[in-house]
Design a protein around this motif. Structure first.
Motif, PDB file in Angstrom:
ATOM      1  N   MET A   1       0.839  -1.208   0.000  1.00 52.04           N
ATOM      2  CA  MET A   1       0.000   0.000   0.000  1.00 52.04           C
ATOM      3  C   MET A   1       0.874   1.258   0.000  1.00 52.04           C
ATOM      4  O   MET A   1       1.831   1.355   0.757  1.00 52.04           O
ATOM      5  N   LEU A   2       0.497   2.185  -0.846  1.00 56.88           N
ATOM      6  CA  LEU A   2       1.245   3.449  -0.883  1.00 56.88           C
ATOM      7  C   LEU A   2       0.563   4.513  -0.016  1.00 56.88           C
ATOM      8  O   LEU A   2       1.208   5.371   0.571  1.00 56.88           O
ATOM      9  N   LEU A   3      -0.781   4.450  -0.007  1.00 56.68           N
ATOM     10  CA  LEU A   3      -1.523   5.478   0.746  1.00 56.68           C
ATOM     11  C   LEU A   3      -1.848   4.968   2.150  1.00 56.68           C
ATOM     12  O   LEU A   3      -2.347   3.855   2.310  1.00 56.68           O
ATOM     13  N   HIS A   4      -1.581   5.803   3.118  1.00 53.86           N
ATOM     14  CA  HIS A   4      -1.863   5.424   4.511  1.00 53.86           C
ATOM     15  C   HIS A   4      -2.750   6.479   5.164  1.00 53.86           C
ATOM     16  O   HIS A   4      -2.586   7.674   4.910  1.00 53.86           O
ATOM     17  N   ASN A  46       3.316  13.381   2.081  1.00 55.31           N
ATOM     18  CA  ASN A  46       3.491  13.888   3.433  1.00 55.31           C
ATOM     19  C   ASN A  46       4.945  13.949   3.870  1.00 55.31           C
ATOM     20  O   ASN A  46       5.245  14.095   5.036  1.00 55.31           O
ATOM     21  N   GLN A  47       5.851  13.759   2.898  1.00 56.16           N
ATOM     22  CA  GLN A  47       7.225  13.483   3.308  1.00 56.16           C
ATOM     23  C   GLN A  47       7.908  14.571   4.107  1.00 56.16           C
ATOM     24  O   GLN A  47       8.642  14.306   5.034  1.00 56.16           O
ATOM     25  N   GLU A  77       6.277   7.108   2.104  1.00 51.53           N
ATOM     26  CA  GLU A  77       7.588   6.765   1.548  1.00 51.53           C
ATOM     27  C   GLU A  77       7.437   6.573   0.061  1.00 51.53           C
ATOM     28  O   GLU A  77       6.493   5.943  -0.386  1.00 51.53           O
ATOM     29  N   VAL A  78       8.383   7.107  -0.690  1.00 51.17           N
ATOM     30  CA  VAL A  78       8.304   6.934  -2.144  1.00 51.17           C
ATOM     31  C   VAL A  78       9.657   6.479  -2.669  1.00 51.17           C
ATOM     32  O   VAL A  78      10.693   6.779  -2.076  1.00 51.17           O
ATOM     33  N   VAL A 270      13.232  18.424   7.772  1.00 48.41           N
ATOM     34  CA  VAL A 270      13.741  17.757   6.581  1.00 48.41           C
ATOM     35  C   VAL A 270      13.731  16.248   6.794  1.00 48.41           C
ATOM     36  O   VAL A 270      13.863  15.770   7.925  1.00 48.41           O
ATOM     37  N   SER A 271      13.532  15.488   5.706  1.00 50.34           N
ATOM     38  CA  SER A 271      13.685  14.037   5.880  1.00 50.34           C
ATOM     39  C   SER A 271      15.172  13.705   5.775  1.00 50.34           C
ATOM     40  O   SER A 271      15.917  14.327   5.012  1.00 50.34           O
ATOM     41  N   LEU A 272      15.578  12.733   6.568  1.00 53.15           N
ATOM     42  CA  LEU A 272      17.010  12.508   6.772  1.00 53.15           C
ATOM     43  C   LEU A 272      17.766  12.074   5.522  1.00 53.15           C
ATOM     44  O   LEU A 272      18.961  12.289   5.399  1.00 53.15           O
ATOM     45  N   ASN A 273      17.038  11.460   4.569  1.00 52.87           N
ATOM     46  CA  ASN A 273      17.744  10.983   3.373  1.00 52.87           C
ATOM     47  C   ASN A 273      17.725  11.998   2.225  1.00 52.87           C
ATOM     48  O   ASN A 273      17.989  11.656   1.083  1.00 52.87           O
ATOM     49  N   ASN A 274      17.388  13.238   2.510  1.00 53.42           N
ATOM     50  CA  ASN A 274      17.276  14.249   1.454  1.00 53.42           C
ATOM     51  C   ASN A 274      18.658  14.881   1.182  1.00 53.42           C
ATOM     52  O   ASN A 274      19.150  15.701   1.950  1.00 53.42           O
ATOM     53  N   ILE A 275      19.251  14.493   0.045  1.00 58.97           N
ATOM     54  CA  ILE A 275      20.620  14.967  -0.228  1.00 58.97           C
ATOM     55  C   ILE A 275      20.661  16.472  -0.546  1.00 58.97           C
ATOM     56  O   ILE A 275      21.627  17.149  -0.232  1.00 58.97           O
TER      57      ILE A 275
END
Ligand code: UDP
Length: 413
Positions: A1-4, A46-47, A77-78, A270-275
């Motif tokens: 599922m992608l949508l939560h 929602n990221q 998450e995408v 910020v999300s932690l994996n955002n370069i």
């Protein structure tokens, strides 16, 4: 599922009586009665939290309180390749040219196909798609679906390329209603759609925006190491290049030459994996190397504590280079604090230049206005008061609630 499902608390719309004009209050009650028991789904990405998240956190429980059956689902998450394409799309809508490849559009459409699959089995009356990430899902729906689709754009549309406009028109084809913030944001060639312009707005009664005393605000701010014996200025934003955090640092460094005691607070989510964000943080740190009065608070300030900074700061800065709306501007003005903001997009609509702060087009202008307001606290205070009243009249959430409900009622007929 992608949508939560996104879980939100309960709200009581009746509490707005007396806060907003009676006519607006009554309009909302009247329109909501026509939509009783209709099933409405809001979807968003929602990221990075941000403005859309803030908006739905208030809107969804208020509409539920009016007996409309609202669901809110978000993608949390995408895949990285989809994220990159949506970032290019976000930039493209705001004028950064990019020649999209077929592969990129395929990544976008494949993801949206999966979203459509998750939606089509439910008997929604309306689906309101927020922003561009899932704009492409509607055209992937089973043709027998009776859902009415509404797209709510949250970006400043700034000369997108012709080919991008064509692509957006294709994705918008199945939408029956479209909401842009301001008339100048409307994408050309959408005449056949039911267009509404109504900008996002702040919820004055939410936990996030509820008025707090200056003493309460100072207590909170102090916990983060801010020296209350000296002035400080604050910018609150997602860490994104359009928010121009490095430009704020430059303006502060210049202002500090005249006001050496001035502190700068940068609050960023910020999300932690955002370069991209990591690179911005590194640049900020490099520019402010050796300076001890920068308080860089990344993912450290909870939503409930943002208000304290907006209330206790001498000035709030929102030096964006592009800005769909800029909720932080309304939030700060509603807190009685003057705002110096980039002369772009939605910020232009919220700051009456010279009355509740200043609109600035460069680092130089920004630093001069910072110095002016720090040196003239009475003027800063007057501007803050003007700003609060201006927001009350123009940028409180019920206005947008009414416009959305009106659009749904019209589409139902
Ligand atoms: N925000 C927050 N914590 C942060 C950064 C931002 O709670 O660390 C909130 C901010 O108060 C505002 C929203 O996120 O309510 C950002 O909305 P805005 O319209 O300013 O920008 P957007 O993120 O939508 O581009």
């Amino acid at each position: 599922m992608l949508l939560h499902d996104v879980v939100v608390g309960k709200r009581d719309f009746q509490k707005f009586r007396g806060v907003i004009e009676n006519g607006l209050f009554d309009d909302i009650i009247r329109l909501s009665k026509k939509l009783r028991n209709k099933r409405v789904l809001y979807i968003n990405s929602n990221q990075n939290r941000g403005g859309v998240y803030e908006h739905l956190t208030s809107l969804v429980p208020l509409l539920r309180d009016l007996h409309i059956k609202i669901d809110w689902k978000a993608i949390t998450e995408v895949p990285a390749d989809f994220y990159e394409v949506t970032k290019l799309l976000y930039n493209g809508i705001q004028g950064i040219e990019h020649n999209f490849t077929l592969k990129e559009w395929k990544i976008y459409e494949d993801f949206n196909k999966r979203i459509a699959k998750e939606i089509e089995d439910d008997p929604w009356d309306f689906v309101l798609v927020q922003d561009h990430q899932m704009l492409g899902s509607s055209m992937q729906m089973n043709k027998k679906s009776r859902i009415k689709w509404i797209w709510q754009s949250h970006s400043e549309t700034h000369n997108p390329t012709k080919s991008l406009i064509k692509q957006l028109q294709k994705y918008l084809e199945p939408y029956e209603g479209i909401i842009f913030y301001f008339p100048e944001y409307v994408i050309p060639g959408l005449n056949s759609r039911r267009l509404t312009t109504s900008s996002i707005a702040i919820d004055p009664l939410s936990a996030k925006n509820k008025t707090i005393s200056i003493d309460e605000a100072k207590q909170v701010v102090k916990r983060f190491g801010i020296d209350l014996g000296r002035p400080f200025i604050t910018q609150v934003s997602r860490i994104d290049s359009w928010k121009d955090f490095p430009g704020v640092v430059d303006a502060w460094l210049l202002a500090k030459k005249q006001i050496p005691q001035l502190q700068l607070v940068l609050i960023g989510a910020v999300s932690l994996n955002n370069i991209h964000a990591k690179a911005i943080i590194e640049l900020i740190e490099k520019k402010a190397m050796g300076e001890k009065d920068l308080h860089l608070l990344v993912n450290q300030v909870e939503r409930k504590d943002i208000k304290a900074f907006q209330t206790a700061s001498n000035i709030v800065i929102q030096k964006s280079l592009r800005e769909g709306f800029g909720l932080t501007v309304s939030e700060a003005l509603w807190s009685g604090t003057p705002v110096i903001g980039g002369n772009v997009g939605g910020i232009k609509h919220q700051i009456v230049n010279g009355k509740c702060g200043y609109l600035v087009g460069s680092i130089e202008e920004c630093y001069r206005r910072i110095v002016e307001l720090i040196q003239n606290p009475n003027k800063a205070q007057e501007m803050g008061q003007f700003g609060r009243e201006y927001i009350r009249k123009n940028f409180l959430l019920p206005r947008l609630m009414r416009d959305e409900l009106k659009l749904m009622v019209e589409l139902m007929n």
